[in-house]
Write a protein that holds these residues in place. Structure first.
Motif, mmCIF file in Angstrom:
data_model
loop_
_atom_site.group_PDB
_atom_site.id
_atom_site.type_symbol
_atom_site.label_atom_id
_atom_site.label_comp_id
_atom_site.label_asym_id
_atom_site.label_seq_id
_atom_site.Cartn_x
_atom_site.Cartn_y
_atom_site.Cartn_z
ATOM 1 N N VAL A 128 0.788 -1.245 0.000
ATOM 2 C CA VAL A 128 0.000 0.000 0.000
ATOM 3 C C VAL A 128 0.819 1.295 0.000
ATOM 4 O O VAL A 128 0.738 2.078 -0.938
ATOM 5 N N ARG A 129 1.608 1.543 1.042
ATOM 6 C CA ARG A 129 2.208 2.860 1.232
ATOM 7 C C ARG A 129 3.597 2.949 0.621
ATOM 8 O O ARG A 129 4.407 2.023 0.724
ATOM 9 N N GLY A 130 3.904 4.119 0.051
ATOM 10 C CA GLY A 130 5.237 4.355 -0.468
ATOM 11 C C GLY A 130 6.294 4.348 0.618
ATOM 12 O O GLY A 130 7.454 4.025 0.374
ATOM 13 N N LEU A 131 5.900 4.707 1.844
ATOM 14 C CA LEU A 131 6.864 4.721 2.944
ATOM 15 C C LEU A 131 7.381 3.319 3.249
ATOM 16 O O LEU A 131 8.436 3.158 3.881
ATOM 17 N N ASN A 132 6.651 2.286 2.825
ATOM 18 C CA ASN A 132 7.124 0.918 3.049
ATOM 19 C C ASN A 132 8.273 0.534 2.131
ATOM 20 O O ASN A 132 8.835 -0.554 2.270
ATOM 21 N N LEU A 133 8.602 1.412 1.176
ATOM 22 C CA LEU A 133 9.782 1.198 0.344
ATOM 23 C C LEU A 133 11.048 1.683 1.047
ATOM 24 O O LEU A 133 12.149 1.484 0.542
ATOM 25 N N ALA A 134 10.895 2.304 2.196
ATOM 26 C CA ALA A 134 12.044 2.850 2.917
ATOM 27 C C ALA A 134 12.939 1.730 3.434
ATOM 28 O O ALA A 134 12.512 0.589 3.648
ATOM 29 N N PHE A 135 14.191 2.079 3.651
ATOM 30 C CA PHE A 135 15.169 1.158 4.235
ATOM 31 C C PHE A 135 14.970 1.193 5.747
ATOM 32 O O PHE A 135 15.809 1.666 6.500
ATOM 33 N N ASN A 136 13.817 0.692 6.184
ATOM 34 C CA ASN A 136 13.437 0.822 7.590
ATOM 35 C C ASN A 136 13.814 -0.423 8.393
ATOM 36 O O ASN A 136 14.326 -1.408 7.855
#
Length: 504
Positions: A128-136
């Motif tokens: 869903v979210r673009g933030l889930n593409l982060a190197f988190n």
């Protein structure tokens, strides 16, 4: 070309296709010129390490040390503020996790199952979210968890299984990247003690206990080694306080948890369905009952890890993807390779494949839209970049670490974000609740010490709106400092920029 060579060639093309799909679906991050979401605060800490500082004392954040060391290693090699390098690292990390899932699928079933596990992770990891593409932290911890499990599931002719020490070390590495990863070691340790595990490998009880002990040795041996490094750096106590003591749970956001869990289940419904169908089909796990039990245990443990903080952030659910993928892949392998008949019309191969294709398109569309709106730096960051000197220190009042990176200026205080100074509750706003009761003891004294060492040339107040939870007037030390030594020089979309008087 014989049948075996043809099959191998098809497999290689399929594997290449999955890799290319992974690259294409992550183009929004690979082409993004800014840090994504919580990459910002991790990068500020990492840059302080690159500049000779120490985490937890020169830059405060609540994640374990290996996360910051990983970021710092990337910036040491590629240069600070190199977001393309960071996002390429995220892609490589994702492919490495997919390789581990392939290894598990192949070890338990066949290479087709492994390939499908890798495919499903590629599709659903950035749900869903673009933030889930982060190197988190969740993306980071999944790789050592998956490979730790892959080693443990690996067929072995040795009854001693010394490789389990490495498996335990990997699980500890996951924990040192993000705290909830530690729970993944519990079901794996139990797996090594199950009667079905002993039976399938022809072991006796003492050998099974020895295997669990080796896993434990690897975990705590690695933890002890890292604790020794932190002790040598003089930050062991601070690391413990930041990663554990400061992670108390002042409030559980139950409503948010219910709605986001339902949203996750709906968006990732193919994984949920596949997991249910796999768990129902005991024949599919013939002579692999221990592994089935362990994976169900991992799913339950991951659910606990996802909910443990009570915040239910969208990216926390990434921890659930590996166990769901590992459980769902065997069912879809049976279904798509025509080894079973679809139990329902919805699960016919053409329908499920079309469903996944539409999911990929929908996710990618959402990722492009979300990240496109975040490409430009903030007005405050641009102003500071243009008006401050390279050796100026700045301080941001609020939760906006990205301003340090956009300005390319070092923080004047160890408190990159103001949570320790305000008692900020992560997870959402609590109307009518005074969070100052959760201020970290001694934090304001340390802030004054930091300002005495390197006074901030500029202070950015991003809590200027009275509807914000932590207006500066509620914190007399900072309010008096601004009134006596600073003047407002710019009003930006993020807040007010104050400059220190030249006379001071």
């Amino acid at each position: 070309m014989d049948k075996q060579d043809h099959s191998l060639r098809l497999f290689q093309w399929a594997a290449l296709g999955i890799v290319l799909l992974t690259v294409v679906t992550r183009l929004p991050s690979l082409l993004h010129p800014q840090p994504i979401f919580n990459e910002a605060i991790y990068s500020v800490v990492a840059n302080e390490i690159v500049d000779g500082g120490r985490p937890y004392v020169d830059a405060v954040e609540r994640k374990p040390p290996l996360l910051f060391w990983t970021y710092a290693a990337i910036f040491e090699v590629a240069g600070k503020y190199n977001w393309k390098a960071l996002h390429v690292a995220a892609l490589v990390w994702t492919l490495g996790t997919m390789a581990g899932l392939y290894a598990i699928g192949r070890a338990l079933f066949d290479r087709e199952t492994g390939l499908i596990a890798a495919l499903l992770y590629s599709i659903f990891q950035p749900w869903v979210r673009g933030l889930n593409l982060a190197f988190n932290g969740e993306l980071l911890m999944n790789l050592p968890i998956v490979w730790g499990w892959a080693i443990a599931f690996r067929p072995s002719s040795s009854r001693a299984r010394p490789e389990l020490v490495f498996s335990g070390a990997l699980l500890c590495a996951g924990f040192l990247l993000k705290q909830p990863a530690a729970i993944a070691a519990v079901p794996l340790g139990i797996y090594l003690l199950l009667p079905d595990y002993r039976k399938s490998r022809g072991l006796n009880g003492m050998q099974s206990v020895t295997h669990a002990a080796l896993l434990t040795l690897g975990f705590f041996g690695t933890l002890g080694a890292v604790a020794f490094v932190l002790w040598q750096q003089g930050i062991l106590r601070e690391a413990f306080d930041r990663t554990f003591t400061d992670n108390s749970i002042p409030h559980v956001f139950y409503t948010k948890g219910i709605f986001r869990t339902l949203a996750f289940a709906a968006v990732c419904l193919p994984l949920v369905i596949g997991t249910i169908m796999t768990c129902r089909d005991r024949g599919l796990w013939d002579k692999k009952e221990a592994e089935r039990t362990a994976l169900i245990g991992l799913l339950a443990a991951s659910a606990v890890g996802t909910a443990a903080s009570g915040r239910f952030y969208v990216h926390y659910y990434i921890q659930l993807i590996p166990p769901l993928v590992m459980l769902a892949a065997p069912f879809y392998a049976q279904l798509w390779f025509r080894k079973i008949q679809p139990p329902y019309w919805l699960l016919r191969p053409p329908i499920t494949c079309a469903w996944l294709a539409l999911t990929v398109i929908a996710f990618s569309f959402g990722h492009w839209l979300e990240l496109a709106a975040r490409r430009k730096p903030s007005e405050a960051g641009q102003y500071l970049s243009e008006h401050s000197a390279p050796n100026d220190r700045i301080f941001v009042w609020g939760q906006a670490a990205k301003i340090y990176l956009e300005a390319r200026r070092r923080p004047a205080s160890r408190y990159i974000e103001a949570a320790s100074l305000t008692g900020h509750v992560f997870g959402g706003v609590l109307p009518g609740v005074d969070t100052r009761k959760w201020i970290v003891p001694g934090a304001w004294d340390k802030l004054e010490e930091d300002f005495a060492k390197h006074p901030p040339a500029y202070i950015v107040d991003v809590q200027t709106d009275l509807r914000q939870p932590h207006p500066v007037q509620n914190f007399p030390i900072l309010a008096n400092l601004l009134a006596e030594q600073y003047r407002p020089v710019a009003k930006t979309a993020e807040g007010v920029v104050y400059q220190r008087w030249a006379a001071n």
